[in-house]
Design an enzyme around this catalytic site. Sequence first.
Site, PDB file in Angstrom:
ATOM      1  N   LEU A  53       0.835  -1.197   0.000  1.00  0.00           N
ATOM      2  CA  LEU A  53       0.000   0.000   0.000  1.00  0.00           C
ATOM      3  C   LEU A  53       0.876   1.254   0.000  1.00  0.00           C
ATOM      4  CD1 LEU A  53      -2.745   1.435   0.204  1.00  0.00           C
ATOM      5  CD2 LEU A  53      -2.519   1.243   2.694  1.00  0.00           C
ATOM      6  N   HIS A  54       1.920   1.247   0.791  1.00  0.00           N
ATOM      7  CA  HIS A  54       2.823   2.396   0.848  1.00  0.00           C
ATOM      8  C   HIS A  54       3.405   2.699  -0.539  1.00  0.00           C
ATOM      9  CE1 HIS A  54       5.970   5.149   1.920  1.00  0.00           C
ATOM     10  NE2 HIS A  54       6.911   4.266   1.678  1.00  0.00           N
TER      11      HIS A  54
END
Length: 187
Positions: free
Chosen positions: A28-29
Amino acid sequence: MDHYLDLKLLPDPEFPPTQLMSALLNKLHRALHDVRRNNIGISFPDTRHSIRHLGSHLRLHGSHEALDQLLAINWLTGMRDHVHIGQPCPVPAHVQHRHVCRVQVDSNPERLRRRLIKRHGLSEDEARRRLPDTAAKRCDLPFAVMRSHTSQQVFHLFIRHGPLLEQPQAGTFNAYGLSSSATVPWF
């Protein structure tokens, strides 16, 4: 913050939920960084503070458009067998809100000693005297194990869920989906 998307980890005999959640947050990052989004927040509805566990449920918060754009870049490659992906849904009416933010802890005395030596020209013995191993701080917050993309260093991303609030607070989110100023709906 009018929509949300639930991602739930599926049970896996080979990988504990903590490892899968860390992998999911690393992906996600990278995705949030790549799409340059600062309007997507995260929360962990089943976090267990008492055992420093983020749980197996990640909730993304944002507009329908922002969540659709994130899903369109196929950032979950390699995780699809481990995650049940919901659909963007409207946030229920009359919810509370809370800050979900990163807490940084200087818990590595060796790293702090190297910093003292470099910045203040101290000897290793003097740095060790000023910062003994017992100076390490302990943080009891839930965390994910992350890897920096620039330095390749592994670190703990400690996450705090703030107190419940009646009104939302505007702001932006970082590339982890966390913010000390903006709130996310809590339900």
